[in-house]
Motif scaffolding. Structure first.
Motif, PDB file in Angstrom:
ATOM      1  N   ILE A  16       8.746 -12.020  -5.016  1.00 37.84           N
ATOM      2  CA  ILE A  16       8.494 -10.620  -5.314  1.00 37.84           C
ATOM      3  C   ILE A  16       9.558 -10.084  -6.261  1.00 37.84           C
ATOM      4  N   LEU A  17       9.148  -9.418  -7.311  1.00 35.99           N
ATOM      5  CA  LEU A  17      10.108  -8.730  -8.170  1.00 35.99           C
ATOM      6  C   LEU A  17      10.738  -7.581  -7.394  1.00 35.99           C
ATOM      7  N   LYS A  18      11.989  -7.328  -7.685  1.00 35.40           N
ATOM      8  CA  LYS A  18      12.662  -6.226  -7.001  1.00 35.40           C
ATOM      9  C   LYS A  18      11.900  -4.914  -7.200  1.00 35.40           C
ATOM     10  N   SER A  19      11.302  -4.757  -8.366  1.00 37.36           N
ATOM     11  CA  SER A  19      10.545  -3.536  -8.668  1.00 37.36           C
ATOM     12  C   SER A  19       9.254  -3.436  -7.865  1.00 37.36           C
ATOM     13  N   GLU A  20       8.818  -4.545  -7.273  1.00 38.70           N
ATOM     14  CA  GLU A  20       7.577  -4.555  -6.491  1.00 38.70           C
ATOM     15  C   GLU A  20       7.800  -4.292  -5.004  1.00 38.70           C
ATOM     16  N   LEU A  21       9.050  -4.128  -4.590  1.00 40.84           N
ATOM     17  CA  LEU A  21       9.328  -3.862  -3.184  1.00 40.84           C
ATOM     18  C   LEU A  21       8.714  -2.527  -2.772  1.00 40.84           C
TER      19      LEU A  21
END
Length: 676
Positions: free
Chosen positions: A458-463
Motif C-alpha cells: 500500500i502506498l502511504k498516500s492510500e492509507l
C-alpha cells in the motif's frame, strides 16, 4: 540414552517436575519452582561444558567420595550446585550471583527421595550430546519453561506481563529483516563485530538470542573469522528488563548462546534512567515484545529518553507502556537501524494519542511492513489479544513509500489445556514463512503480492486515516474493489457511503428509557433487518440511549461480522437507541430502506469486515470514519434512479407488512393467553 531432547520429551519433563513439586509439597509459587528448575538445568549444562553427563550416578558418586555417604543425594546435589555457581560464568559484573541473593538450591539434606526424582527428570536432557553436536542453540529451554510455569502470574499484573514470542513468528520476521539489511548493503561499511542487537524488555531473552543467532549465521556465511563472532557476542548482545527474575533467566539464556551475560541489565526501560539510555542512537537492530496495558503519566518521564514525547499536545497525557516502548526504541536506533516490535491492535488503528503517534511515525520514519498475527499466537502465555508486528527503519520515508501489509490467519498450531497447562498442538500450516517469502520476493509495482495468505503493498498516500491495521488492506478487499472499478456498471458508479448519508449520531441527545421512551438495543435487530418491538417494550436499561426518529438508518458498529442494521419505522412511543449504533440519514437519491439492505449484501459485508479493528474477533468494531469509506453502487442515470426508488418503496412496504403481521400474531397470542 536420549540424544539431546525434543519438544515432546521436554513437555513430559516439565509436567513431571510440576507433579513432583506438587506431590512433595515443595514450593507453591510457580516462579520459585522455575528458579529451582533453572538452577538444575544450568548445573547439568555446566557439567556438559566440562565434558560430564549430569546424572544420578554422577551425584551419587560425588556423595560417596566427598560426603562419604552415597545415599546423601540431596546434600550432594546442593553442594555440587554451590561449587558450580562460583564460576565467573554465573557472576554479575558486580560479583553477585546471577541466581539472586540466595543462590543455593532450595532443598533440605533429608529430602533424598525428592532430589532423586528431580535428577531423574533433568538427566533426560542430554546436554553433553547437545554441546558436542552444537544443537543446543536450536532449543530455547528457558522459553518453554517460562511459558509453562509463569503464565498464570502476569494476568493480574499488566506491567509484568511477558508474552512469549514463539519461533513460528520470530524466525520468519528475522528472515525479512536480515534480507533487508543485506539488500540495503547495511553491513558493507561497518565493523561487523560492532553490530548491536537489543531487546529493552527482554523477558527471558528469546528475541535477542534469536536475533544474535541470525546475525552469527550471516557472519559465518560471509566468511567472518571466529574473533569477529567472539567480539560480537562479548559486546553487542544487549537486553534489559525491570524484573530481576527475567534478567536472571535472560542472562542464563545468553550464556547458553555463548554471549556476555553482563550485557543484560536490570531496569525499567520506561520510567527510569538506565544503562541502555547511554546507547541512544547507537543500536542497529531492536526486536521486542513489550508488556501491554500499563499506564504512565508522560510528565513523570524523562522526555529526553523518548522520541516525540515533548511534542504531545498535553504534557499531562497518559500513554500505555506499548506506545512508550515504541517511542523509546526509535530513540535508541541508529540512523538506518531497524525495529520489529509486537504491538496490540489499538496502536495501529485507534484515534487520540495513538493516532498522533502514527502520524509522527509516517512523517519521520520508513514503515516497511505490518504483519498481523492470529489471536492464538500468544495463547500459551494466557492471552488472546489481537496483535501485529510493526517493522520500521530509522530513515526518512520516500514520497512514494510502500508499506507491506501481511495477514497471518494460521500460525500452525492451536492451544489447549492439558493437566492445567496450556499446550501448543500442531495444526494447520504456519503462514508466516510464506508471508516472509512473499515480502522478500515482492515486486515494487504489485499492489496484491499474495491472495492467500494476504500480502499487499500500500502506498502511504492510500492509507485510510493513517490506520496501519493490515485487515483494512486485505487482498480480497482490494481484489473486490478492483473488480467493481473495472466492471461495466452501466448507469451506476461506485461512491463512498459518506456520499449517500449524513452521520448524525454525535448531534443526537442522550436520554434514559421510561414509560414513554423505549430503548432499541443491538440485540433487538432481527436477521431480516426489522426491530423486535416486543423486546424493545420489555427492555429497561440503566444506560442512556441516543434519540432516533422515523427514517433513521441504525447500523451496529460492534462485532459487524454479525451484520445488524435497520430503518426506524413510525412508532407510537419515543425511541432511543444504543450508543453502539451509528445513526445515519439519506442525503441523496437512494432511500433509507435501499441503503439498509445494500449494507447487508455480501460484497458490502466483506468490506465492513476488513475495516474493523479491536482486541479480538468478538470485541471488534468499525469506526465511523471507516464505515464512511464503504463503497456503494450509486445510480447515475434517471432509469437507475427510478429503479432504486421503486426498490426502496417495495422494501419499505415489506417491512411495514412484517410489523403489521407481528402485531396481529401478538394480539392472537394474547387472546389465547386470556382464554387459558
Amino acid at each position: 540414552m536420549n540424544a539431546g531432547v525434543d519438544y515432546k520429551l521436554f513437555y513430559e519433563i516439565l509436567l513431571n517436575l510440576r507433579e513432583d513439586f506438587h506431590s512433595y509439597g515443595r514450593i507453591d509459587d510457580s516462579n520459585m519452582k522455575l528458579d529451582e528448575i533453572i538452577k538444575l538445568v544450568m548445573l547439568s549444562y555446566h557439567k556438559a561444558m566440562h565434558g560430564e553427563r549430569f546424572s544420578l550416578f554422577l551425584v551419587r558418586d560425588y556423595a560417596k567420595n566427598v560426603l562419604h555417604d552415597d545415599n546423601a543425594i540431596a546434600a550432594a546435589l546442593r553442594e555440587l550446585f554451590d561449587e558450580t555457581i562460583e564460576y565467573t560464568l554465573f557472576k554479575n559484573i558486580d560479583g553477585t550471583s546471577i541466581f539472586g541473593a540466595n543462590p543455593s538450591l532450595n532443598i533440605q539434606p533429608s529430602e533424598n527421595i525428592f532430589a532423586e526424582r528431580l535428577i531423574s527428570e533433568i538427566e533426560k536432557i542430554d546436554f553433553l550430546h547437545l554441546v558436542k553436536e552444537k544443537t543446543d542453540k536450536k532449543f530455547d529451554i528457558l522459553n518453554e519453561c517460562f511459558g509453562h510455569f509463569v503464565r498464570e502470574n502476569f494476568r493480574n499484573n499488566k506491567e509484568d506481563a511477558q508474552y512469549m514470542t514463539p519461533a513460528e513468528i520470530t524466525l520468519p520476521i528475522l528472515s525479512v529483516i536480515f534480507s533487508d539489511f543485506e539488500r540495503e548493503n547495511y553491513f558493507s561499511n561497518m565493523d561487523l563485530s560492532s553490530f548491536t542487537v537489543m531487546d529493552p524488555t527482554c523477558g527471558v531473552g528469546t528475541l535477542i538470542v534469536e536475533s544474535a543467532r541470525r546475525y552469527i549465521e550471516y557472519l559465518q556465511d560471509h566468511g567472518a573469522d571466529e574473533n569477529c563472532i567472539h567480539r560480537f557476542l562479548a559486546n553487542s548482545v544487549v537486553g534489559q528488563d525491570k524484573v530481576d527474575r527475567m534478567v536472571r533467566f535472560s542472562k542464563i539464556n545468553t550464556l547458553l548462546l555463548g554471549a556476555n551475560s553482563q550485557n543484560i541489565y536490570i531496569g525499567n526501560s520506561i520510567s527510569e534512567n538506565t544503562v541502555i539510555d547511554s546507547m541512544a542512537g547507537k543500536v542497529d537492530f531492536i526486536f521486542t515484545n513489550p508488556p501491554f496495558g500499563a499506564e504512565y503519566i508522560c510528565s513523570d518521564l524523562n522526555e529526553r529518553n523518548f522520541c516525540y514525547l515533548n511534542q504531545l499536545p498535553r504534557h499531562d497525557s497518559t500513554l500505555y507502556s506499548e506506545a512508550l516502548m515504541l517511542l523509546k526504541c526509535l530513540h535508541l536506533l541508529k540512523p538506518n537501524g531497524k525495529l520489529a516490535i509486537v504491538l496490540p491492535d489499538g496502536v495501529f488503528s485507534s484515534k487520540g494519542l495513538n493516532g498522533a503517534i502514527r502520524e509522527y511515525l509516517l512523517k519521520n520514519y520508513t514503515v516497511n511492513a505490518v504483519f498481523e498475527m492470529p489471536v492464538v499466537t500468544f495463547a500459551q502465555a494466557g492471552t488472546r489479544t489481537k496483535t501485529s508486528i510493526l517493522y520500521i527503519s530509522n530513515t526518512k520515508p520516500k514520497q512514494n513509500q510502500q508499506i507491506v501489509m501481511g495477514i497471518c490467519d494460521d500460525i500452525g498450531y492451536v492451544v489447549k489445556e492439558r493437566n492445567g497447562v496450556p499446550v501448543k498442538i500442531k495444526k494447520g500450516t504456519n503462514q508466516m514463512p510464506i508471508i516472509a517469502e512473499k515480502y522478500n520476493e515482492r515486486h515494487p509495482v504489485s499492489k496484491i503480492i499474495s491472495s492467500s495468505p494476504s500480502v499487499t503493498s500500500i502506498l502511504k498516500s492510500e492509507l485510510i486515516d493513517d490506520v496501519l491495521n493490515p485487515t483494512f488492506y486485505r487482498a480480497d478487499r482490494l481484489e473486490m474493489l478492483n473488480i467493481l472499478e473495472s466492471s461495466n456498471l452501466d448507469g451506476y458508479e461506485m461512491r463512498s457511503l459518506t456520499d449517500l448519508v449524513r452521520f448524525e449520531t454525535i448531534g443526537r441527545k442522550n436520554k434514559n428509557a421510561d414509560e414513554k421512551t423505549k430503548h432499541i438495543s443491538v440485540l433487538h435487530i432481527n436477521t431480516d433487518c426489522t426491530i423486535n418491538f416486543q423486546q424493545v417494550q420489555e427492555f429497561a436499561p440503566i444506560s442512556k440511549g441516543r434519540l432516533c426518529k422515523e427514517g433513521d438508518i441504525l447500523f451496529s458498529k460492534i462485532n459487524p461480522r454479525i451484520p445488524r442494521m435497520t430503518v426506524v419505522p413510525q412508532y407510537d412511543d419515543e425511541l432511543v437507541c444504543s450508543n453502539e449504533f451509528e445513526i445515519m440519514r439519506p442525503c441523496n437519491d437512494v432511500g433509507a430502506y435501499a441503503i439498509c439492505l445494500i449494507l447487508k449484501t455480501p460484497y458490502v459485508v466483506r468490506q465492513i469486515e476488513n475495516l474493523t479493528s479491536g482486541t479480538s474477533s468478538s470485541h471488534s468494531r468499525i469506526k465511523r470514519e471507516q464505515l464512511g469509506e464503504i463503497q456503494i453502487p450509486y445510480p447515475t442515470s434517471n432509469e437507475k434512479k427510478n429503479l432504486f426508488k421503486e426498490l426502496n418503496e417495495k422494501i419499505r412496504i415489506a417491512f411495514e407488512q412484517k410489523y403489521n403481521a407481528d402485531g396481529i400474531l401478538q394480539k392472537q397470542l394474547q387472546s389465547l393467553s386470556d382464554i387459558l
